[in-house]
Design a protein around this motif. Sequence first.
Motif, PDB file in Angstrom:
ATOM      1  N   ALA A  60      13.202 -26.852 -43.583  1.00 17.09           N
ATOM      2  CA  ALA A  60      14.084 -27.323 -42.512  1.00 17.09           C
ATOM      3  C   ALA A  60      13.486 -28.543 -41.817  1.00 17.09           C
ATOM      4  CB  ALA A  60      14.336 -26.203 -41.518  1.00 17.09           C
ATOM      5  N   ALA A  61      12.189 -28.535 -41.574  1.00 16.19           N
ATOM      6  CA  ALA A  61      11.542 -29.662 -40.908  1.00 16.19           C
ATOM      7  C   ALA A  61      11.581 -30.909 -41.792  1.00 16.19           C
ATOM      8  CB  ALA A  61      10.108 -29.309 -40.549  1.00 16.19           C
ATOM      9  N   THR A  62      11.375 -30.742 -43.066  1.00 18.07           N
ATOM     10  CA  THR A  62      11.417 -31.870 -43.989  1.00 18.07           C
ATOM     11  C   THR A  62      12.823 -32.473 -44.034  1.00 18.07           C
ATOM     12  OG1 THR A  62       9.699 -30.860 -45.339  1.00 18.07           O
ATOM     13  CG2 THR A  62      11.021 -32.586 -46.382  1.00 18.07           C
ATOM     14  N   ALA A  63      13.828 -31.615 -44.051  1.00 18.49           N
ATOM     15  CA  ALA A  63      15.218 -32.098 -44.102  1.00 18.49           C
ATOM     16  C   ALA A  63      15.604 -32.785 -42.791  1.00 18.49           C
ATOM     17  CB  ALA A  63      16.154 -30.948 -44.394  1.00 18.49           C
ATOM     18  N   ALA A  64      15.114 -32.292 -41.666  1.00 16.80           N
ATOM     19  CA  ALA A  64      15.498 -32.832 -40.360  1.00 16.80           C
ATOM     20  C   ALA A  64      14.802 -34.145 -40.051  1.00 16.80           C
ATOM     21  CB  ALA A  64      15.193 -31.814 -39.272  1.00 16.80           C
ATOM     22  N   PHE A  65      13.594 -34.348 -40.557  1.00 14.20           N
ATOM     23  CA  PHE A  65      12.804 -35.518 -40.166  1.00 14.20           C
ATOM     24  C   PHE A  65      12.591 -36.535 -41.282  1.00 14.20           C
ATOM     25  CE2 PHE A  65      11.407 -32.144 -37.203  1.00 14.20           C
ATOM     26  CZ  PHE A  65      11.897 -32.721 -36.046  1.00 14.20           C
ATOM     27  N   THR A  66      13.415 -36.510 -42.305  1.00 13.91           N
ATOM     28  CA  THR A  66      13.270 -37.514 -43.364  1.00 13.91           C
ATOM     29  C   THR A  66      14.030 -38.781 -42.973  1.00 13.91           C
ATOM     30  OG1 THR A  66      15.165 -36.592 -44.525  1.00 13.91           O
ATOM     31  CG2 THR A  66      12.983 -35.851 -45.230  1.00 13.91           C
TER      32      THR A  66
END
Length: 68
Positions: A60-66
């Motif tokens: 989720a963090a990778t998807a939100a902050f890319t």
Amino acid sequence: MPQHHPAPIRVCPGCDGFASAAITLGGRDHHGHHRTVTAHCRTCHGTGTLPPLRQLLNTAATAAFTRR
């Protein structure tokens, strides 16, 4: 010496661990068997469990902050 305890298994909230079901279509085939289809849980894709929470949070963090 400390003991290692594996992470608890996370049961899917969508199916409560019963990830697949055979659904009868009604009637029988020429051999006398019930005609069925298998339906899998959409949340866990038929496994009955979810990945560890850390893996979900990282995804989720990778998807939100890319950046795009």
